[in-house]
Write an enzyme that holds these catalytic residues in place. Structure first.
Site, PDB file in Angstrom:
ATOM      1  N   ASN A   1       0.862  -1.263   0.001  1.00 52.21           N
ATOM      2  CA  ASN A   1       0.121   0.264   0.038  1.00 52.21           C
ATOM      3  C   ASN A   1       0.956   1.003  -0.036  1.00 52.21           C
ATOM      4  O   ASN A   1       1.462   1.624   0.967  1.00 52.21           O
ATOM      5  CB  ASN A   1      -0.881   0.082   1.307  1.00 52.21           C
ATOM      6  CG  ASN A   1      -1.818   0.945   1.330  1.00 52.21           C
ATOM      7  OD1 ASN A   1      -1.779   1.975   0.401  1.00 52.21           O
ATOM      8  ND2 ASN A   1      -2.668   1.142   2.417  1.00 52.21           N
TER       9      ASN A   1
ATOM     10  N   ARG B   1      -2.680  -1.950  -3.550  1.00 49.29           N
ATOM     11  CA  ARG B   1      -3.698  -1.110  -3.285  1.00 49.29           C
ATOM     12  C   ARG B   1      -3.502   0.061  -4.258  1.00 49.29           C
ATOM     13  O   ARG B   1      -2.723   0.545  -4.116  1.00 49.29           O
ATOM     14  CB  ARG B   1      -3.813  -0.677  -1.831  1.00 49.29           C
ATOM     15  CG  ARG B   1      -5.076   0.115  -1.582  1.00 49.29           C
ATOM     16  CD  ARG B   1      -4.884   0.508  -0.389  1.00 49.29           C
ATOM     17  NE  ARG B   1      -5.905   1.482  -0.094  1.00 49.29           N
ATOM     18  CZ  ARG B   1      -6.076   2.686   0.650  1.00 49.29           C
ATOM     19  NH1 ARG B   1      -4.929   3.160   0.996  1.00 49.29           N
ATOM     20  NH2 ARG B   1      -7.139   3.454   0.621  1.00 49.29           N
TER      21      ARG B   1
ATOM     22  N   HIS C   1     -12.647   3.034   0.183  1.00 46.86           N
ATOM     23  CA  HIS C   1     -12.812   2.019   1.154  1.00 46.86           C
ATOM     24  C   HIS C   1     -13.525   0.657   0.771  1.00 46.86           C
ATOM     25  O   HIS C   1     -13.970  -0.066   1.500  1.00 46.86           O
ATOM     26  CB  HIS C   1     -13.629   2.488   2.488  1.00 46.86           C
ATOM     27  CG  HIS C   1     -12.889   3.409   3.198  1.00 46.86           C
ATOM     28  ND1 HIS C   1     -13.531   4.374   3.902  1.00 46.86           N
ATOM     29  CD2 HIS C   1     -11.589   3.644   3.561  1.00 46.86           C
ATOM     30  CE1 HIS C   1     -12.653   5.383   4.558  1.00 46.86           C
ATOM     31  NE2 HIS C   1     -11.578   4.870   4.319  1.00 46.86           N
TER      32      HIS C   1
ATOM     33  N   ARG D   1     -11.574  15.845   7.772  1.00 46.71           N
ATOM     34  CA  ARG D   1     -12.314  16.174   6.548  1.00 46.71           C
ATOM     35  C   ARG D   1     -13.599  16.614   6.979  1.00 46.71           C
ATOM     36  O   ARG D   1     -14.342  16.007   7.702  1.00 46.71           O
ATOM     37  CB  ARG D   1     -12.173  14.966   5.684  1.00 46.71           C
ATOM     38  CG  ARG D   1     -11.128  14.724   4.826  1.00 46.71           C
ATOM     39  CD  ARG D   1     -10.881  13.487   3.991  1.00 46.71           C
ATOM     40  NE  ARG D   1     -10.235  12.661   4.565  1.00 46.71           N
ATOM     41  CZ  ARG D   1     -10.147  11.337   4.136  1.00 46.71           C
ATOM     42  NH1 ARG D   1     -11.028  10.832   3.376  1.00 46.71           N
ATOM     43  NH2 ARG D   1      -9.116  10.569   4.517  1.00 46.71           N
TER      44      ARG D   1
ATOM     45  N   SER E   1     -10.285  10.626  17.785  1.00 45.86           N
ATOM     46  CA  SER E   1     -11.442  10.509  18.733  1.00 45.86           C
ATOM     47  C   SER E   1     -11.181  10.014  19.813  1.00 45.86           C
ATOM     48  O   SER E   1     -12.006  10.628  20.884  1.00 45.86           O
ATOM     49  CB  SER E   1     -12.223   9.475  18.121  1.00 45.86           C
ATOM     50  OG  SER E   1     -11.591   8.194  18.260  1.00 45.86           O
TER      51      SER E   1
ATOM     52  N   GLU F   1      -8.070  -5.319   5.107  1.00 45.43           N
ATOM     53  CA  GLU F   1      -8.218  -5.064   3.735  1.00 45.43           C
ATOM     54  C   GLU F   1      -6.913  -6.007   3.268  1.00 45.43           C
ATOM     55  O   GLU F   1      -7.180  -6.143   1.687  1.00 45.43           O
ATOM     56  CB  GLU F   1      -7.896  -3.466   3.516  1.00 45.43           C
ATOM     57  CG  GLU F   1      -9.319  -2.767   3.652  1.00 45.43           C
ATOM     58  CD  GLU F   1      -8.882  -1.400   4.315  1.00 45.43           C
ATOM     59  OE1 GLU F   1      -8.475  -1.121   5.588  1.00 45.43           O
ATOM     60  OE2 GLU F   1      -9.228  -0.384   3.623  1.00 45.43           O
TER      61      GLU F   1
END
Ligand code: ADP
Length: 392
Positions: free
Chosen positions: A7, A87, A176, A235, A278, A379
């Site tokens: 990736n 990816r 995603h 974002r 978070s 993934e």
């Protein structure tokens, strides 16, 4: 099959060597600060501690060379790697599914790169380097947009003039997709096929939802780019598009400044004025910080709203899944979102919600109208399985 998953980002290159049959991860790591002073590789093998190896990584070619040297030292020389999965962020209209790398498919990654210039060019370069350096190993392109490409036209088309959207290939591509595809597969396994209308909630520093009906994507919250949809770490998610004109014409911000503002300086970071993470915002809320409390309230509100929108795309939902950094780890945020959906009959059980596991588990209460699960995403495994299917 032993597959190396790569990736590549503009200044980083993540890798993972795993076995598709046993799902064992032999080694994984990240080459960081490529092309910048102070580059290093963070490397782990056999589930051990992460080691930090200080190495000069002037470009991606050196990074790949180092990855192969590290893997060789760990007992996996070139001959033991049976395929490489790459990816790719934007597959455009060329990758409704994963494809083996050829001159033609590699050219497609570059052709659609204007839709994701920060990612596709470097990813194409890395694919090319792998082909040149290790010609005996097959390469596969796994695009993050593939899963969304088959959405119904009413979901992907924008109400803009046809000649403009056709010329510039403007549509909802989503992102995603590899994670959402894995979530469908794993959830279906876990529930032994008793899932038909699933809302997959990938909530990490980037966040998106996908409406998945019997394995097919019906809609998703990210759009032409990953800026659309949910409020994310930095974002802004969906806002009135005319905000861009206003910022430019009246605020005097250039298009590049607005791009940076909306992608890097907005979202939870801007709302909380504390952090994009978070965990810090939850801590702030616990201290009674009003901005952090509002940031979380808005995150629950918008996520709940868009989950209902995804359910609408399928005219109902029987299952919802939380995944990625926030979805897998934050019981507070899962509960906050679930409470927004109480009017739809969603009920989460406090005790189950407090559990932390690397395996899928249910957190819905017995009287919930919808099954609510936590399913850790993977993934890399999904990419490796595509490599096996195409090259194995
Ligand atoms: P990405 O892959 O998009 O960079 P991740 O899926 O790794 O993001 O998610 C990263 C985010 O997950 C962090 O910014 C943080 O907000 C959140 N996160 C990670 N661990 C926890 C945790 N234990 N509790 C709450 N939030 C967490």
């Amino acid at each position: 099959m032993r597959v190396l998953v790569i990736n590549a980002g503009s200044s980083s290159l993540k890798y993972q060597l795993l076995d598709t049959k046993t799902q064992e991860v032999y080694a994984k790591g990240n080459c960081e600060r490529i092309g910048i002073d102070g580059s290093f590789v963070g490397h782990e093998e056999d589930g051990g501690e992460r080691q930090r190896l200080e190495v000069a990584l002037p470009d991606h070619k050196h990074a790949i060379k180092h990855v192969f040297e590290i893997l060789d030292a760990a007992g996996f020389d070139e001959g033991k790697i049976e395929g490489i999965g790459h990816r790719v962020v934007q597959g455009g209209w060329y990758f409704p599914e994963s494809k083996v790398v050829t001159d033609e498919t590699l050219g497609w990654v570059r052709e659609v790169a204007p839709l994701a210039p920060l990612h596709n060019y470097v990813e194409a370069d890395v694919i090319e380097i792998c082909r040149e350096m290790f010609p005996s190993i097959g390469n596969v392109i796994v695009a993050d947009t593939s899963f969304h490409y088959g959405m119904p036209e009413k979901a992907w088309r924008y109400a803009l003039p046809r000649h403009v959207v056709d010329k510039l290939h403007i549509r909802k591509y989503g992102a995603h997709g590899t994670s959402h595809r894995y979530i469908w597969r794993r959830t279906s396994e876990f529930l032994r096929g008793d899932v038909h209308k699933l809302v997959s909630c990938h909530l990490g520093s980037g966040a998106s939802l996908s409406a998945i009906q019997d394995g097919h994507d019906m809609d998703t919250t990210m759009g032409l780019t990953p800026l659309d949809g949910l409020i994310m770490g930095t974002r802004c998610g969906s806002i009135d598009p005319a905000t861009v004109f206003y910022l430019n014409r009246v605020g005097g911000y250039s298009i590049d400044e607005i791009d940076t503002m909306m992608n890097k300086q907005s979202g939870l970071l801007a709302l909380s004025a504390v952090s994009s993470d978070s965990r810090d915002i939850e801590e702030g809320m616990n201290r009674g910080d009003a901005n952090c409390t509002l940031a979380l309230d808005m995150f629950y509100y918008r996520t709940g709203q868009l989950i209902a929108e995804m359910a609408q795309a399928m005219h109902g939902f029987d299952t919802m899944v939380f995944t990625a950094g926030i979805g897998e780890n934050s019981s507070t945020m899962r509960m906050g979102i679930a409470r927004e959906l109480a009017w739809l009959g969603v009920r989460v059980d406090e005790t189950s919600n407090a559990v932390r596991s690397d395996e899928p588990y249910a957190i819905s209460a017995d009287d919930s109208a919808v099954k609510v699960l936590v399913v850790p995403t993977n993934e890399e495994l999904m990419i490796a399985l595509d490599v096996e299917e195409l090259l194995g």
